[in-house]
Write a protein that holds these residues in place. Structure first.
Motif, PDB file in Angstrom:
ATOM      1  N   THR A  42       4.882 -37.252  33.273  1.00 30.31           N
ATOM      2  CA  THR A  42       4.478 -36.639  34.538  1.00 30.31           C
ATOM      3  C   THR A  42       3.244 -35.767  34.374  1.00 30.31           C
ATOM      4  O   THR A  42       3.047 -34.803  35.104  1.00 30.31           O
ATOM      5  CB  THR A  42       5.631 -35.800  35.119  1.00 30.31           C
ATOM      6  OG1 THR A  42       6.007 -34.793  34.169  1.00 30.31           O
ATOM      7  CG2 THR A  42       6.827 -36.672  35.426  1.00 30.31           C
ATOM      8  N   GLY A  86       8.374 -35.857  46.715  1.00 26.15           N
ATOM      9  CA  GLY A  86       8.690 -36.028  45.299  1.00 26.15           C
ATOM     10  C   GLY A  86       9.333 -34.834  44.639  1.00 26.15           C
ATOM     11  O   GLY A  86       9.981 -34.979  43.593  1.00 26.15           O
ATOM     12  N   LEU A  94       3.869 -38.111  41.357  1.00 25.71           N
ATOM     13  CA  LEU A  94       4.093 -39.101  42.412  1.00 25.71           C
ATOM     14  C   LEU A  94       2.976 -39.059  43.460  1.00 25.71           C
ATOM     15  O   LEU A  94       2.568 -40.098  43.989  1.00 25.71           O
ATOM     16  CB  LEU A  94       5.443 -38.857  43.085  1.00 25.71           C
ATOM     17  CG  LEU A  94       6.676 -39.246  42.273  1.00 25.71           C
ATOM     18  CD1 LEU A  94       7.944 -38.804  42.996  1.00 25.71           C
ATOM     19  CD2 LEU A  94       6.710 -40.740  42.032  1.00 25.71           C
ATOM     20  N   ALA A 102       4.986 -45.465  45.623  1.00 28.52           N
ATOM     21  CA  ALA A 102       4.961 -44.471  44.548  1.00 28.52           C
ATOM     22  C   ALA A 102       6.361 -44.178  44.023  1.00 28.52           C
ATOM     23  O   ALA A 102       6.541 -43.904  42.828  1.00 28.52           O
ATOM     24  CB  ALA A 102       4.306 -43.184  45.048  1.00 28.52           C
ATOM     25  N   PHE A 103       7.369 -44.244  44.887  1.00 28.94           N
ATOM     26  CA  PHE A 103       8.744 -44.004  44.452  1.00 28.94           C
ATOM     27  C   PHE A 103       9.367 -45.246  43.824  1.00 28.94           C
ATOM     28  O   PHE A 103      10.431 -45.158  43.203  1.00 28.94           O
ATOM     29  CB  PHE A 103       9.583 -43.516  45.629  1.00 28.94           C
ATOM     30  CG  PHE A 103       9.277 -42.104  46.031  1.00 28.94           C
ATOM     31  CD1 PHE A 103       9.917 -41.042  45.416  1.00 28.94           C
ATOM     32  CD2 PHE A 103       8.330 -41.847  46.998  1.00 28.94           C
ATOM     33  CE1 PHE A 103       9.617 -39.737  45.776  1.00 28.94           C
ATOM     34  CE2 PHE A 103       8.024 -40.549  47.366  1.00 28.94           C
ATOM     35  CZ  PHE A 103       8.665 -39.487  46.752  1.00 28.94           C
ATOM     36  N   THR A 123       0.060 -40.858  42.057  1.00 30.01           N
ATOM     37  CA  THR A 123       0.351 -42.296  42.087  1.00 30.01           C
ATOM     38  C   THR A 123       0.182 -42.856  43.494  1.00 30.01           C
ATOM     39  O   THR A 123      -0.421 -43.929  43.682  1.00 30.01           O
ATOM     40  CB  THR A 123       1.784 -42.543  41.595  1.00 30.01           C
ATOM     41  OG1 THR A 123       1.939 -41.991  40.279  1.00 30.01           O
ATOM     42  CG2 THR A 123       2.090 -44.028  41.548  1.00 30.01           C
TER      43      THR A 123
END
Length: 573
Positions: A11, A119, A144, A357-358, A147
């Protein structure tokens, strides 16, 4: 059980300067140095007419006197305001595109902040590891968000429309902003957040009509019901938001109705245009949506679909329920449109990018590596082909490449210009370093799977807007045609009747300084500019145009690359 197992090392946030730099590399090429093309000339014509005209032109959008009531005025107001502010410094075309840059920033930032807030919610967090080391909520949310922004930038549909001065571009960014406001409202159902939702509803209505705002409100109501929100409070807040949206819309409607008969006539025309966008679902709309959507939403839709599957065992997840609800509602709206346009699909990109993204954290490592290698091979090969075509265009070698490159540009003489070449070369070197970083470092960060596809797409766009921009301007712009017409207009004549389309009217008025008669005007002009097809034979022309022998042709021409379109200038004697 949650489908995400992630260590803190995955991350690491994308550096702010890198994200900002990617955004600039994405949006600036195509705004600078590009002539008016047919695709967005009409919208610029409305902006330019407003900037050069009076209050009537701001209340009743028109292109050099021709009413343009199919869309709301907000996008044109923004462009005209930028022409007023920056036109003397940048020129009217680039000044109008300053608003396009602002619209792009609004959409990208809204996608980022929406994904960030979703997120960092507890239900979106990865599984806690047995010995710790899982990411902090804010770190996971930022990753996230990075992303989602990269996926958004990597979508082919956004690339095609984000550089054009169009109302659909503004609508797409405003939908992204509405999503952000919807998430903030769900987090804190307050009067303030409801009022800000109303602000976005009013802006959406003024950009492209009331159908999309109403659909979004209904989708938000359904989303809150699925999340078990109190119905009475939600209805009260959404009613207030709708009221604010209606008040904002009347900032344009009331003055337009009171200003003049011409501006008042555009309001019923605008309402009728909105109504024409709604019908029953039909096979043509569905087929068009599927045929265009499969590439328009790439690469967001595969990851978004996977996100739905991966999180299917979890209930009441805002990061799934909200984008799915909005996507479903907007898809239904699009397929209910009897005549959908490609630009209408822009409003689906923000929720799809956020949902994608998830889906990425749940994707297997092997799949991510396969996507990386596919991106490297395909995009590098495409960039190499573009360079080869450019070399062939200048040198004549390889002969077949040179023939294909110039076949569609009869009369065009390519020249070597150092600045575009330097920009293209630097972008290519940057791509090589990005690929080397991905291969040698093998980073574990989550956004590694989309940075190559987004970066490669930006590289191809830069190459097109530097190496090939002169040829594209030559084939797509009406600059040369407009100046030819202006040279053949007799001195002392200051009005022209015409049947040309909206993009042509805007281009001829701007590049040629031609003064067209508004449709339905009582005066008769001694000049007539006719747009027709080269397929119409000369012996059929008088019957086709219903013209008598008193008309003498002064000029005939067309764009060199256009095999069908033709323009003729006549004078009455």
């Amino acid at each position: 059980m949650k489908p995400v197992r992630l260590a803190a090392a995955a991350t690491l946030a994308l550096p702010r300067w890198a994200l900002f730099g990617l955004g600039l590399l994405y949006i600036l090429p195509g705004l600078i140095g590009r002539d008016l093309w047919k695709e967005d000339a009409a919208s610029f014509g409305v902006m330019w007419t407003m900037a050069q005209g009076s209050l009537h032109d701001w209340l009743a959008p028109n292109i050099a006197g021709r009413p343009f009531a199919d869309e709301g005025p907000l996008a044109f107001w923004l462009g005209a305001l930028c022409i007023k502010l920056f036109g003397p410094l940048l020129g009217d075309v680039i000044a109008a595109r300053v608003s396009t840059m602002g619209i792009f920033v609004l959409g990208a930032m809204s996608v980022w902040y929406t994904a960030f807030h979703l997120g960092r919610r507890p239900e979106a967090q990865p599984l806690r590891l047995a010995f710790g080391g899982q990411p902090e909520p804010d770190d996971y949310g930022r990753t996230l968000a990075d992303t989602a922004a990269l996926i958004y930038l990597g979508c082919l549909g956004l690339l095609l429309f984000s550089h054009e001065t169009l109302a659909v571009t503004l609508q797409g960014s405003l939908v992204a902003y509405f999503l952000y406001r919807a998430v903030r409202y769900v987090e804190s159902p307050s009067v303030r957040n409801a009022a800000l939702i109303g602000l976005s509803l009013g802006a959406l209505t003024l950009s492209r009509g009331w159908l999309t705002p109403v659909t979004l409100v209904l989708a938000l109501l359904l989303c809150t019901r699925l999340l078990a929100f109190p119905l009475s409070r939600t209805l009260r807040h959404l009613a207030m938001a709708l009221g604010i949206g209606v008040l904002i819309t009347h900032v344009w409607i009331v003055p337009a109705m009171l200003a003049s008969a011409r501006s008042a006539a555009q309001i019923p025309a605008w309402v009728a245009w909105n109504a024409s966008q709604l019908g029953l679902p039909n096979w043509t709309s569905i087929k068009t949506f599927l045929r265009v959507g499969i590439w328009f939403f790439w690469p967001a839709w595969p990851f978004a679909g996977w996100a739905i599957y991966a999180w299917r065992r979890q209930d009441h997840l805002l990061h799934i329920v909200l984008p799915v609800t909005f996507v479903a509602a907007l898809v239904l709206l699009i397929i209910c449109n009897p005549m959908p346009e490609n630009g209408d699909l822009l409003k689906l990109l923000p929720p799809l990018a956020i949902m994608a993204a998830f889906g990425l954290p749940t994707t297997k490592r092997g799949t991510i590596n396969a996507i990386d290698w596919f991106s490297v091979m395909v995009l590098t090969m495409a960039a190499a082909v573009l360079w080869l075509f450019w070399i062939a265009k200048l040198t004549g070698w390889p002969p077949q490449f040179a023939k294909n490159a110039l076949k569609l540009l009869p009369g065009f003489k390519p020249e070597f210009v150092i600045f575009p070449f330097a920009v293209a070369a630097l972008a290519t070197v940057g791509w090589i370093f990005l690929v080397q970083w991905r291969i040698t470092r093998q980073p574990a960060v989550l956004w590694r799977a989309v940075v190559l596809s987004s970066g490669g797409l930006i590289l191809l766009w830069i190459l097109m807007m530097t190496l090939f921009l002169p040829g594209l301007n030559y084939s797509k712009s009406y600059r040369a045609v407009a100046r030819q017409i202006a040279q053949h207009v007799p001195a002392g004549i200051n009005c022209i009747d015409t049947n040309v389309g909206e993009p042509q009217r805007a281009s001829f008025a701007y590049y040629g300084g031609l003064n067209f008669t508004p449709p339905g005007a009582p005066q008769t002009c001694p000049l007539l500019l006719v747009q027709d097809s080269v397929k119409i034979r000369d012996d059929r022309e008088p019957m086709q145009l219903q013209m008598g022998p008193e008309w003498q042709m002064l000029w005939e021409g067309r764009r060199s690359s256009d095999r069908d379109e033709r323009f003729r200038l006549y004078q009455r004697h």
